[in-house]
Design a protein around this motif. Structure first.
Motif, PDB file in Angstrom:
ATOM      1  N   ASP A 194       0.834  -1.203   0.000  1.00  0.00           N
ATOM      2  CA  ASP A 194       0.000   0.000   0.000  1.00  0.00           C
ATOM      3  C   ASP A 194       0.866   1.249   0.000  1.00  0.00           C
ATOM      4  OD1 ASP A 194      -2.305  -1.593   0.206  1.00  0.00           O
ATOM      5  OD2 ASP A 194      -2.239  -1.552   2.403  1.00  0.00           O
ATOM      6  N   GLN A 195       1.914   1.243   0.834  1.00  0.00           N
ATOM      7  CA  GLN A 195       2.793   2.411   0.919  1.00  0.00           C
ATOM      8  C   GLN A 195       3.540   2.636  -0.393  1.00  0.00           C
ATOM      9  OE1 GLN A 195       1.929   4.206   3.218  1.00  0.00           O
ATOM     10  NE2 GLN A 195       2.878   3.816   5.199  1.00  0.00           N
ATOM     11  N   VAL A 196       4.004   1.539  -0.997  1.00  0.00           N
ATOM     12  CA  VAL A 196       4.739   1.665  -2.255  1.00  0.00           C
ATOM     13  C   VAL A 196       3.807   2.124  -3.372  1.00  0.00           C
ATOM     14  CG1 VAL A 196       6.084   0.424  -3.991  1.00  0.00           C
ATOM     15  CG2 VAL A 196       6.489  -0.002  -1.553  1.00  0.00           C
ATOM     16  N   ARG A 197       2.596   1.572  -3.427  1.00  0.00           N
ATOM     17  CA  ARG A 197       1.631   1.978  -4.451  1.00  0.00           C
ATOM     18  C   ARG A 197       1.310   3.467  -4.333  1.00  0.00           C
ATOM     19  NH1 ARG A 197      -2.196  -1.236  -3.283  1.00  0.00           N
ATOM     20  NH2 ARG A 197      -3.331   0.191  -1.924  1.00  0.00           N
ATOM     21  N   GLN A 198       1.044   3.931  -3.131  1.00  0.00           N
ATOM     22  CA  GLN A 198       0.711   5.334  -2.947  1.00  0.00           C
ATOM     23  C   GLN A 198       1.912   6.234  -3.224  1.00  0.00           C
ATOM     24  OE1 GLN A 198      -2.607   5.161  -3.231  1.00  0.00           O
ATOM     25  NE2 GLN A 198      -2.699   6.864  -1.799  1.00  0.00           N
ATOM     26  N   GLY A 199       3.098   5.782  -2.828  1.00  0.00           N
ATOM     27  CA  GLY A 199       4.298   6.558  -3.123  1.00  0.00           C
ATOM     28  C   GLY A 199       4.504   6.717  -4.617  1.00  0.00           C
ATOM     29  N   ALA A 200       4.385   5.608  -5.349  1.00  0.00           N
ATOM     30  CA  ALA A 200       4.548   5.653  -6.805  1.00  0.00           C
ATOM     31  C   ALA A 200       3.479   6.539  -7.440  1.00  0.00           C
ATOM     32  CB  ALA A 200       4.494   4.238  -7.370  1.00  0.00           C
ATOM     33  N   GLU A 225       8.064  -2.300 -10.383  1.00  0.00           N
ATOM     34  CA  GLU A 225       9.447  -2.389 -10.851  1.00  0.00           C
ATOM     35  C   GLU A 225      10.070  -1.027 -11.134  1.00  0.00           C
ATOM     36  OE1 GLU A 225       9.373  -5.002 -14.192  1.00  0.00           O
ATOM     37  OE2 GLU A 225       9.215  -6.815 -12.957  1.00  0.00           O
ATOM     38  N   ASP A 226       9.259  -0.016 -11.378  1.00  0.00           N
ATOM     39  CA  ASP A 226       9.786   1.313 -11.684  1.00  0.00           C
ATOM     40  C   ASP A 226      10.071   2.138 -10.434  1.00  0.00           C
ATOM     41  OD1 ASP A 226       9.595   0.673 -14.308  1.00  0.00           O
ATOM     42  OD2 ASP A 226       7.828   1.884 -14.735  1.00  0.00           O
ATOM     43  N   THR A 227       9.818   1.570  -9.263  1.00  0.00           N
ATOM     44  CA  THR A 227      10.073   2.258  -8.004  1.00  0.00           C
ATOM     45  C   THR A 227      11.147   1.501  -7.235  1.00  0.00           C
ATOM     46  OG1 THR A 227       7.758   2.970  -7.918  1.00  0.00           O
ATOM     47  CG2 THR A 227       9.015   3.104  -5.870  1.00  0.00           C
ATOM     48  N   LEU A 228      12.169   2.217  -6.792  1.00  0.00           N
ATOM     49  CA  LEU A 228      13.218   1.602  -5.984  1.00  0.00           C
ATOM     50  C   LEU A 228      12.711   1.460  -4.554  1.00  0.00           C
ATOM     51  CD1 LEU A 228      16.171   3.778  -7.291  1.00  0.00           C
ATOM     52  CD2 LEU A 228      15.907   1.335  -7.702  1.00  0.00           C
ATOM     53  N   VAL A 229      12.652   0.228  -4.060  1.00  0.00           N
ATOM     54  CA  VAL A 229      12.154  -0.030  -2.703  1.00  0.00           C
ATOM     55  C   VAL A 229      13.307  -0.599  -1.877  1.00  0.00           C
ATOM     56  CG1 VAL A 229      10.434  -1.193  -1.279  1.00  0.00           C
ATOM     57  CG2 VAL A 229       9.861  -0.506  -3.630  1.00  0.00           C
ATOM     58  N   PHE A 230      13.729   0.167  -0.883  1.00  0.00           N
ATOM     59  CA  PHE A 230      14.827  -0.241  -0.024  1.00  0.00           C
ATOM     60  C   PHE A 230      14.294  -0.773   1.300  1.00  0.00           C
ATOM     61  CE2 PHE A 230      16.543   3.040  -2.786  1.00  0.00           C
ATOM     62  CZ  PHE A 230      17.764   2.507  -3.178  1.00  0.00           C
ATOM     63  N   GLN A 231      15.016  -1.730   1.879  1.00  0.00           N
ATOM     64  CA  GLN A 231      14.670  -2.196   3.213  1.00  0.00           C
ATOM     65  C   GLN A 231      15.586  -1.517   4.220  1.00  0.00           C
ATOM     66  OE1 GLN A 231      14.355  -6.411   3.909  1.00  0.00           O
ATOM     67  NE2 GLN A 231      13.788  -6.109   6.052  1.00  0.00           N
ATOM     68  N   GLY A 232      14.963  -1.028   5.276  1.00  0.00           N
ATOM     69  CA  GLY A 232      15.714  -0.414   6.353  1.00  0.00           C
ATOM     70  C   GLY A 232      15.000  -0.635   7.670  1.00  0.00           C
ATOM     71  N   LEU A 233      15.352   0.184   8.644  1.00  0.00           N
ATOM     72  CA  LEU A 233      14.659   0.184   9.928  1.00  0.00           C
ATOM     73  C   LEU A 233      14.864   1.536  10.575  1.00  0.00           C
ATOM     74  CD1 LEU A 233      17.056  -0.175  12.317  1.00  0.00           C
ATOM     75  CD2 LEU A 233      17.027  -2.490  11.424  1.00  0.00           C
ATOM     76  N   GLU A 234      13.997   1.871  11.527  1.00  0.00           N
ATOM     77  CA  GLU A 234      14.203   3.100  12.276  1.00  0.00           C
ATOM     78  C   GLU A 234      15.000   2.756  13.520  1.00  0.00           C
ATOM     79  OE1 GLU A 234      12.199   7.289  13.414  1.00  0.00           O
ATOM     80  OE2 GLU A 234      10.836   5.595  13.275  1.00  0.00           O
ATOM     81  N   TRP A 235      16.238   3.182  13.499  1.00  0.00           N
ATOM     82  CA  TRP A 235      17.219   2.879  14.539  1.00  0.00           C
ATOM     83  C   TRP A 235      16.965   3.750  15.766  1.00  0.00           C
ATOM     84  CZ3 TRP A 235      22.864   4.991  14.017  1.00  0.00           C
ATOM     85  CH2 TRP A 235      23.697   4.399  14.989  1.00  0.00           C
ATOM     86  N   ASN A 236      16.906   3.121  16.928  1.00  0.00           N
ATOM     87  CA  ASN A 236      16.956   3.850  18.183  1.00  0.00           C
ATOM     88  C   ASN A 236      18.423   4.131  18.438  1.00  0.00           C
ATOM     89  OD1 ASN A 236      14.045   3.584  19.058  1.00  0.00           O
ATOM     90  ND2 ASN A 236      14.589   1.431  18.876  1.00  0.00           N
ATOM     91  N   ILE A 237      18.876   5.323  18.082  1.00  0.00           N
ATOM     92  CA  ILE A 237      20.302   5.631  18.162  1.00  0.00           C
ATOM     93  C   ILE A 237      20.726   5.661  19.627  1.00  0.00           C
ATOM     94  CG2 ILE A 237      22.114   7.269  17.541  1.00  0.00           C
ATOM     95  CD1 ILE A 237      20.161   8.446  15.460  1.00  0.00           C
ATOM     96  N   PRO A 238      21.732   4.906  20.015  1.00  0.00           N
ATOM     97  CA  PRO A 238      22.200   4.974  21.403  1.00  0.00           C
ATOM     98  C   PRO A 238      22.525   6.414  21.798  1.00  0.00           C
ATOM     99  CG  PRO A 238      23.193   3.099  20.304  1.00  0.00           C
ATOM    100  CD  PRO A 238      22.467   3.892  19.239  1.00  0.00           C
ATOM    101  N   ALA A 239      22.008   6.833  22.958  1.00  0.00           N
ATOM    102  CA  ALA A 239      22.229   8.159  23.519  1.00  0.00           C
ATOM    103  C   ALA A 239      21.537   9.269  22.738  1.00  0.00           C
ATOM    104  CB  ALA A 239      23.724   8.482  23.635  1.00  0.00           C
TER     105      ALA A 239
END
Length: 203
Positions: free
Chosen positions: A48-54, A91-105
């Protein structure tokens, strides 16, 4: 913020309707901070997020569900099939995998890697070993600040060892709670001098 020129141009030269060339780069519109149903404050599926983004002109997106002890155990692996399916469907949208990091400190940050066979492995190890929530390292101490820098160095090592082609970190809302200090942001930027991992922030 755009993906590295090598990552972007190989896939998106003909695929990016909104992309434009300037000074030898292909500039693409994107969003590096997107939560899905795998986050406590999200409800939409990856597709859903990718479709709406595209649909609204995004050339690239990063799926970044919140890091936590639970997410470290199952989240990175659980979302990957959905990301793979979205990549196939759009296929025309670049979809990367990541995460929202809880940065130490510090606050939060987007961490993501180049798509490939080790994306899950690298992100999972990163979250397990360097997430402030997982490690109980939220307090603003020199040791926790050093853990954040060590996490960025870990990502640079994964690139140097060719586990992943590239990795990036961008600080998320660093002024929201007032816990991200200028010296920390400089420390993130200066980490891994041979390969820039921390490249910016959203405000």
């Amino acid at each position: 913020v755009a993906p590295t020129p090598a990552a972007a141009s190989a896939t998106a030269t003909s695929a990016a309707p909104g992309g434009r060339r300037a000074n030898g780069f292909l500039w693409l519109a994107g969003d590096h901070h997107i939560h899905t149903q795998y986050s406590s404050d999200g409800k939409y599926r990856v597709v859903d997020q990718v479709r709406q983004g595209a649909r609204h002109g995004m050339d690239w997106l990063v799926i970044t569900d919140h890091g936590s002890e639970t997410h470290a155990r199952i989240g990175v692996e659980k979302v990957n099939p959905d990301i793979q399916a979205a990549r196939a469907a759009y296929e025309d949208t670049l979809v990367f995998q990541g995460l929202e990091w809880n940065i130490p400190a510090a606050e939060h940050g987007t961490v993501f890697v180049h798509p490939g066979r080790n994306e899950v492995l690298v992100l999972k190890q990163f979250e397990t070993d360097y997430d402030g929530s997982v490690k109980g390292a939220g307090d603003s101490t020199p040791a926790n600040e050093a853990l954040a820098v060590a996490g960025l160095n870990f990502l640079a090592e994964q690139v140097e060892r060719r586990k992943v082609k590239d990795a990036l970190m961008l600080a998320n809302h660093p002024a929201r709670r007032g816990v991200d200090s200028p010296h920390e942001i400089r420390g993130w930027r200066d980490a891994s001098a041979s390969r820039q991992i921390a490249v910016g922030f959203e405000g």
